[in-house]
Design a protein around this motif. Structure first.
Motif, PDB file in Angstrom:
ATOM      1  N   TRP A  24       0.837  -1.187   0.000  1.00 31.09           N
ATOM      2  CA  TRP A  24       0.000   0.000   0.000  1.00 31.09           C
ATOM      3  C   TRP A  24       0.875   1.242   0.000  1.00 31.09           C
ATOM      4  CZ3 TRP A  24      -4.826  -0.467   3.584  1.00 31.09           C
ATOM      5  CH2 TRP A  24      -5.454  -1.701   3.357  1.00 31.09           C
ATOM      6  N   GLU A  43      -3.509   4.179  -0.115  1.00 29.57           N
ATOM      7  CA  GLU A  43      -4.158   3.690  -1.337  1.00 29.57           C
ATOM      8  C   GLU A  43      -3.694   2.269  -1.609  1.00 29.57           C
ATOM      9  OE1 GLU A  43      -3.262   5.907  -4.888  1.00 29.57           O
ATOM     10  OE2 GLU A  43      -1.115   5.619  -4.656  1.00 29.57           O
ATOM     11  N   GLN A  44      -4.648   1.495  -2.101  1.00 26.60           N
ATOM     12  CA  GLN A  44      -4.395   0.130  -2.532  1.00 26.60           C
ATOM     13  C   GLN A  44      -5.122  -0.022  -3.856  1.00 26.60           C
ATOM     14  OE1 GLN A  44      -6.629  -2.933  -0.572  1.00 26.60           O
ATOM     15  NE2 GLN A  44      -5.051  -4.463  -0.917  1.00 26.60           N
ATOM     16  N   ARG A  46      -7.139   1.051  -6.737  1.00 25.29           N
ATOM     17  CA  ARG A  46      -8.043   2.196  -6.893  1.00 25.29           C
ATOM     18  C   ARG A  46      -8.740   2.577  -5.588  1.00 25.29           C
ATOM     19  NH1 ARG A  46      -7.017   5.651  -9.736  1.00 25.29           N
ATOM     20  NH2 ARG A  46      -9.124   6.425  -9.763  1.00 25.29           N
ATOM     21  N   ASP A  47      -8.525   1.792  -4.539  1.00 23.27           N
ATOM     22  CA  ASP A  47      -9.164   2.082  -3.249  1.00 23.27           C
ATOM     23  C   ASP A  47      -8.397   3.154  -2.488  1.00 23.27           C
ATOM     24  OD1 ASP A  47     -10.957   0.102  -3.852  1.00 23.27           O
ATOM     25  OD2 ASP A  47     -10.266  -1.298  -2.319  1.00 23.27           O
ATOM     26  N   ILE A  49      -8.160   4.401   1.332  1.00 23.27           N
ATOM     27  CA  ILE A  49      -8.507   3.822   2.618  1.00 23.27           C
ATOM     28  C   ILE A  49      -8.127   4.756   3.760  1.00 23.27           C
ATOM     29  CG2 ILE A  49      -8.277   1.821   4.139  1.00 23.27           C
ATOM     30  CD1 ILE A  49      -6.942   1.272   0.792  1.00 23.27           C
ATOM     31  N   ARG A  94     -12.241   7.379  -6.849  1.00 23.07           N
ATOM     32  CA  ARG A  94     -11.743   6.329  -5.972  1.00 23.07           C
ATOM     33  C   ARG A  94     -12.883   5.649  -5.237  1.00 23.07           C
ATOM     34  NH1 ARG A  94      -6.080   5.665  -4.841  1.00 23.07           N
ATOM     35  NH2 ARG A  94      -5.039   7.448  -5.722  1.00 23.07           N
ATOM     36  N   VAL A  95     -12.657   4.422  -4.860  1.00 18.27           N
ATOM     37  CA  VAL A  95     -13.538   3.722  -3.934  1.00 18.27           C
ATOM     38  C   VAL A  95     -13.010   4.040  -2.547  1.00 18.27           C
ATOM     39  CG1 VAL A  95     -14.341   1.477  -3.129  1.00 18.27           C
ATOM     40  CG2 VAL A  95     -14.020   1.885  -5.583  1.00 18.27           C
ATOM     41  N   ARG A  97     -12.969   3.600   1.523  1.00 16.78           N
ATOM     42  CA  ARG A  97     -13.328   2.638   2.555  1.00 16.78           C
ATOM     43  C   ARG A  97     -12.617   2.968   3.859  1.00 16.78           C
ATOM     44  NH1 ARG A  97      -9.595  -2.127   0.406  1.00 16.78           N
ATOM     45  NH2 ARG A  97      -8.395  -2.414   2.307  1.00 16.78           N
ATOM     46  N   ASP A  99     -10.786   1.200   7.270  1.00 15.95           N
ATOM     47  CA  ASP A  99     -10.172   0.023   7.881  1.00 15.95           C
ATOM     48  C   ASP A  99      -9.784   0.348   9.319  1.00 15.95           C
ATOM     49  OD1 ASP A  99     -10.267  -1.064   5.310  1.00 15.95           O
ATOM     50  OD2 ASP A  99      -8.162  -1.643   5.278  1.00 15.95           O
ATOM     51  N   GLU A 117     -10.571  -4.984   7.513  1.00 12.75           N
ATOM     52  CA  GLU A 117     -10.749  -4.235   6.275  1.00 12.75           C
ATOM     53  C   GLU A 117     -12.214  -3.964   5.982  1.00 12.75           C
ATOM     54  OE1 GLU A 117      -8.581  -5.614   2.862  1.00 12.75           O
ATOM     55  OE2 GLU A 117      -6.903  -6.295   4.092  1.00 12.75           O
ATOM     56  N   ASP A 118     -12.455  -2.797   5.399  1.00 11.65           N
ATOM     57  CA  ASP A 118     -13.760  -2.417   4.873  1.00 11.65           C
ATOM     58  C   ASP A 118     -14.847  -2.407   5.937  1.00 11.65           C
ATOM     59  OD1 ASP A 118     -15.390  -1.441   2.907  1.00 11.65           O
ATOM     60  OD2 ASP A 118     -15.687  -3.352   1.896  1.00 11.65           O
TER      61      ASP A 118
END
Length: 120
Positions: A24, A43-44, A46-47, A49, A94-95, A97, A99, A117-118
């Motif tokens: 990440w 970022e991971q 396109r996510d 976080i 971006r998505v 989320r 964590d 996660e998520d």
């Protein structure tokens, strides 16, 4: 560890190293705005976080994840949206989320680490 703030910083360092080791990219740490602070933004793919880190010496007062109740989750989502508004170039398309990372043990550098996660 001398105090709570020092323990918290050491836990956040450990969490950032954990995320980096997973490939990440850390975009921000300890970002503040009028409504609060985000421990880590990463970022991971396109996510995007937002990572909340909770560091505890033991589970005597409950698991670190128990400290993130519904009220805290709502606040973290508001902070995530505030970060996105402040960084449109990094947040675009971006998505998003949330964590949680919990670290339990006397020395955060080697303590047990759990990554949820998520969180919804």
């Amino acid at each position: 560890m001398a105090d709570k703030d020092e323990r918290g910083r050491a836990g956040e360092d450990r969490a950032a190293a954990h995320l980096h080791a997973r490939g990440w990219r850390i975009l921000d740490r300890n970002w503040r705005c009028p409504i609060g602070e985000i421990d880590i933004v990463a970022e991971q793919g396109r996510d995007l976080i937002v990572v909340e880190v909770k560091t505890r010496r033991s589970e005597a007062y409950g698991h670190p994840f128990a400290a993130v109740d519904e009220r805290k989750r709502r606040r973290l989502w508001k902070l995530a949206r505030a970060w996105c508004l402040a960084h449109p170039d990094l947040a675009h398309a971006r998505v998003l989320r949330l964590d949680l990372i919990g670290i339990i043990g006397d020395d955060p550098a080697v303590a047990a680490l759990e990554h949820l996660e998520d969180l919804r």
